[in-house]
Design an enzyme around this catalytic site. Structure first.
Site, PDB file in Angstrom:
ATOM      1  N   ARG A 141      15.921  -6.358   4.612  1.00 28.24           N
ATOM      2  CA  ARG A 141      14.935  -7.480   4.019  1.00 28.24           C
ATOM      3  C   ARG A 141      15.930  -8.206   3.523  1.00 28.24           C
ATOM      4  O   ARG A 141      16.925  -7.803   2.581  1.00 28.24           O
ATOM      5  CB  ARG A 141      14.138  -6.410   3.067  1.00 28.24           C
ATOM      6  CG  ARG A 141      13.523  -7.592   2.035  1.00 28.24           C
ATOM      7  CD  ARG A 141      12.375  -6.942   1.320  1.00 28.24           C
ATOM      8  NE  ARG A 141      11.221  -6.565   2.094  1.00 28.24           N
ATOM      9  CZ  ARG A 141       9.858  -6.334   1.744  1.00 28.24           C
ATOM     10  NH1 ARG A 141       9.713  -6.307   0.267  1.00 28.24           N
ATOM     11  NH2 ARG A 141       8.902  -6.187   2.404  1.00 28.24           N
TER      12      ARG A 141
ATOM     13  N   HIS B 251       7.600 -11.391   8.721  1.00 24.16           N
ATOM     14  CA  HIS B 251       7.405 -10.240   8.149  1.00 24.16           C
ATOM     15  C   HIS B 251       6.701  -9.437   9.245  1.00 24.16           C
ATOM     16  O   HIS B 251       5.519  -8.815   9.339  1.00 24.16           O
ATOM     17  CB  HIS B 251       6.555 -10.358   6.940  1.00 24.16           C
ATOM     18  CG  HIS B 251       6.902  -9.038   6.272  1.00 24.16           C
ATOM     19  ND1 HIS B 251       7.460  -7.711   6.582  1.00 24.16           N
ATOM     20  CD2 HIS B 251       5.709  -8.530   5.002  1.00 24.16           C
ATOM     21  CE1 HIS B 251       7.041  -6.846   5.718  1.00 24.16           C
ATOM     22  NE2 HIS B 251       6.467  -7.051   4.912  1.00 24.16           N
TER      23      HIS B 251
ATOM     24  N   GLN C 177       5.126  -5.812   8.937  1.00 21.74           N
ATOM     25  CA  GLN C 177       3.930  -5.854   8.232  1.00 21.74           C
ATOM     26  C   GLN C 177       2.680  -6.021   9.360  1.00 21.74           C
ATOM     27  O   GLN C 177       1.495  -5.452   9.155  1.00 21.74           O
ATOM     28  CB  GLN C 177       3.923  -6.847   7.141  1.00 21.74           C
ATOM     29  CG  GLN C 177       2.567  -7.249   6.490  1.00 21.74           C
ATOM     30  CD  GLN C 177       2.145  -5.892   5.597  1.00 21.74           C
ATOM     31  OE1 GLN C 177       3.196  -5.293   4.744  1.00 21.74           O
ATOM     32  NE2 GLN C 177       0.983  -5.504   5.751  1.00 21.74           N
TER      33      GLN C 177
ATOM     34  N   ASP D  54      -2.316 -13.438   0.880  1.00 21.82           N
ATOM     35  CA  ASP D  54      -1.065 -12.988   0.134  1.00 21.82           C
ATOM     36  C   ASP D  54      -0.562 -13.629  -1.312  1.00 21.82           C
ATOM     37  O   ASP D  54      -1.298 -14.518  -1.617  1.00 21.82           O
ATOM     38  CB  ASP D  54       0.013 -13.227   1.018  1.00 21.82           C
ATOM     39  CG  ASP D  54       1.401 -12.507   0.982  1.00 21.82           C
ATOM     40  OD1 ASP D  54       1.457 -11.724  -0.135  1.00 21.82           O
ATOM     41  OD2 ASP D  54       2.523 -13.135   1.413  1.00 21.82           O
TER      42      ASP D  54
ATOM     43  N   CYS E 209      -1.229  -7.895   2.446  1.00 17.66           N
ATOM     44  CA  CYS E 209       0.006  -6.958   2.633  1.00 17.66           C
ATOM     45  C   CYS E 209       0.420  -6.095   1.251  1.00 17.66           C
ATOM     46  O   CYS E 209       0.951  -5.152   1.580  1.00 17.66           O
ATOM     47  CB  CYS E 209       1.187  -7.778   3.111  1.00 17.66           C
ATOM     48  SG  CYS E 209       2.019  -9.014   1.948  1.00 17.66           S
TER      49      CYS E 209
ATOM     50  N   ARG F 277       1.456   1.124   7.262  1.00 16.06           N
ATOM     51  CA  ARG F 277       2.943   0.883   7.267  1.00 16.06           C
ATOM     52  C   ARG F 277       3.784   1.842   7.685  1.00 16.06           C
ATOM     53  O   ARG F 277       4.632   1.758   8.825  1.00 16.06           O
ATOM     54  CB  ARG F 277       3.586   0.131   6.003  1.00 16.06           C
ATOM     55  CG  ARG F 277       2.792  -1.036   5.528  1.00 16.06           C
ATOM     56  CD  ARG F 277       3.310  -2.317   6.395  1.00 16.06           C
ATOM     57  NE  ARG F 277       4.860  -2.304   6.482  1.00 16.06           N
ATOM     58  CZ  ARG F 277       5.456  -3.090   5.519  1.00 16.06           C
ATOM     59  NH1 ARG F 277       4.932  -3.565   4.531  1.00 16.06           N
ATOM     60  NH2 ARG F 277       6.786  -3.141   5.939  1.00 16.06           N
TER      61      ARG F 277
HETATM   62  N1   CP Z   1       3.757  -5.612   1.955  1.00 21.06           N
HETATM   63  C1   CP Z   1       5.268  -5.137   1.614  1.00 21.06           C
HETATM   64  O1   CP Z   1       6.171  -5.376   2.608  1.00 21.06           O
HETATM   65  O2   CP Z   1       5.467  -4.439   0.381  1.00 21.06           O
HETATM   66  P1   CP Z   1       6.964  -4.372  -0.200  1.00 21.06           P
HETATM   67  O3   CP Z   1       7.139  -5.680  -0.699  1.00 21.06           O
HETATM   68  O4   CP Z   1       6.436  -3.528  -1.292  1.00 21.06           O
HETATM   69  O5   CP Z   1       7.536  -3.859   0.596  1.00 21.06           O
HETATM   70  N1  NVA Z   2       5.121 -13.452   0.912  1.00 25.39           N
HETATM   71  C1  NVA Z   2       5.434 -12.184   0.219  1.00 25.39           C
HETATM   72  C2  NVA Z   2       5.257 -10.853   0.837  1.00 25.39           C
HETATM   73  C3  NVA Z   2       5.870  -9.604  -0.040  1.00 25.39           C
HETATM   74  C4  NVA Z   2       5.475  -8.532   0.784  1.00 25.39           C
HETATM   75  C5  NVA Z   2       6.872 -12.415  -0.230  1.00 25.39           C
HETATM   76  O1  NVA Z   2       7.773 -12.838   0.810  1.00 25.39           O
HETATM   77  O2  NVA Z   2       7.200 -12.304  -1.318  1.00 25.39           O
END
Ligand code: CP
Ligand code: NVA
Length: 314
Positions: free
Chosen positions: A114, A141, A144, A232, A271, A299
């Protein structure tokens, strides 16, 4: 960084797998989920297909679901996972992505990362000899969205012909939804304030696949007759100077008035983490139409299928 070292199965975006593979992932996830119903969550699946395998998880941003679901996914597949935070690994002191990729390739069987800039994950995939999985970048993502598709299908809504509506920020999650629309053949209505639309590249991808993508500034129009409503956070990780953005987003809250415009059996996805009272009202978030905790649980099941595919077991 476009060319990759080999034909290893990186999962940087949904297109790396393709529509047939995504369908196979969804089917495998449903089968595995059903087979282990009621089991302790850390017990391995009977076939333990990733026994002896180790996943390294690199986090340059915060995470709860991605971190826990990949760890639990590896346990359930008979393998293990370990975590590197940028703050405590040498990555945080400037060791290059290229060297990190080459070192980890000698030590583990797959890498999930990530990070912020998507170019970093492409570089990681280029230099790694083991599969690299996108656990979220500023651009997309995909993991997700495998979970989201699984949740939609589980709730009895076939993907082809689905009308999915998105509200708020045109962000990384929406980009992967548009990619999924192209691969799995559903239509997307997108309601964002001016200036917060998704990247045109992803809209074009869905268009090129023959899908209807509607961009509007009118949330009511996007919600009309929709099967699935998704939003989101208005502020993604790493975004700064957001005061003006928050004001622009206010009319795009998913609330009961908006849900009332959708189909009577419409469902709400997010998400998570959610900012209840901002992008979604408490009433919708806690309603029977909200399936966000099924989505979060999925997930694990979705990540298992992604891992199996990346490691050549699916
Ligand atoms: N939805 C998601 O990716 O959650 P986290 O940021 O907690 O991993
Ligand atoms: N769009 C959000 C998703 C988090 C899971 C971010 O990138 O922070």
């Amino acid at each position: 960084m476009t060319s990759r070292a080999s034909a290893k199965r990186d999962f940087l975006d949904l297109s790396d797998a393709g529509g047939d593979t995504i369908a196979a992932m969804l089917s495998d996830a449903q089968d595995r989920k059903a087979l282990r119903s009621g089991w302790p969550k850390g017990q391995a699946d009977a076939d333990a297909p990733l026994a002896g395998h180790v996943l390294a998880m690199i986090f340059e941003k915060n995470s709860t679901r991605t971190r826990v679901s990949f760890d639990m996914a590896m346990r359930q597949l008979g393998g293990t996972a370990l975590t590197l935070d940028s703050g405590t690994s040498q990555l945080g002191r400037g060791e290059s992505i290229a060297d990190t990729a080459r070192v980890l390739s000698r030590m583990v069987d797959a890498i999930m990362i990530r990070t912020d800039d998507h170019a970093k994950i492409e570089e990681m995939a280029h230099y790694a000899d083991v599969p690299v999985i996108n656990g979220l970048t500023d651009r997309s993502h995909p993991c997700q969205i495998v979970a989201d598709l699984l949740t939609i299908v589980e709730h009895g809504k076939p993907l082809p012909g689905l009308e999915l509506a998105w509200f708020g920020d045109g962000n990384n999650v929406l980009h992967s939804i548009l990619e999924a629309a192209a691969l799995m053949k559903f239509n997307v209505r997108i309601a964002t304030p001016a200036g917060f639309e998704p990247d045109q590249e992803f809209v074009a991808l869905a268009h090129a696949a023959g899908m209807l993508v509607t961009l509007t500034q009118d949330p009511a129009q996007a919600a009309e007759g929709a099967d699935i409503l998704v939003t989101d956070t208005w502020v993604s990780m790493g975004q700064e100077n957001v005061e003006n953005k928050l004001g622009a987003m206010a009319p795009y809250q998913v609330n009961s008035a908006l849900m009332a415009r959708a189909k009577s059996d419409a469902r709400f996805l997010h998400c998570l983490p959610a900012h209840v009272g901002d992008e979604v009202s408490a009433e919708v978030f806690e309603s029977s139409q909200s399936i966000v905790f099924d989505e979060a649980e999925n997930r694990i099941h979705a990540q298992k299928s992604v891992l199996l595919w990346s490691l050549g077991k699916l």
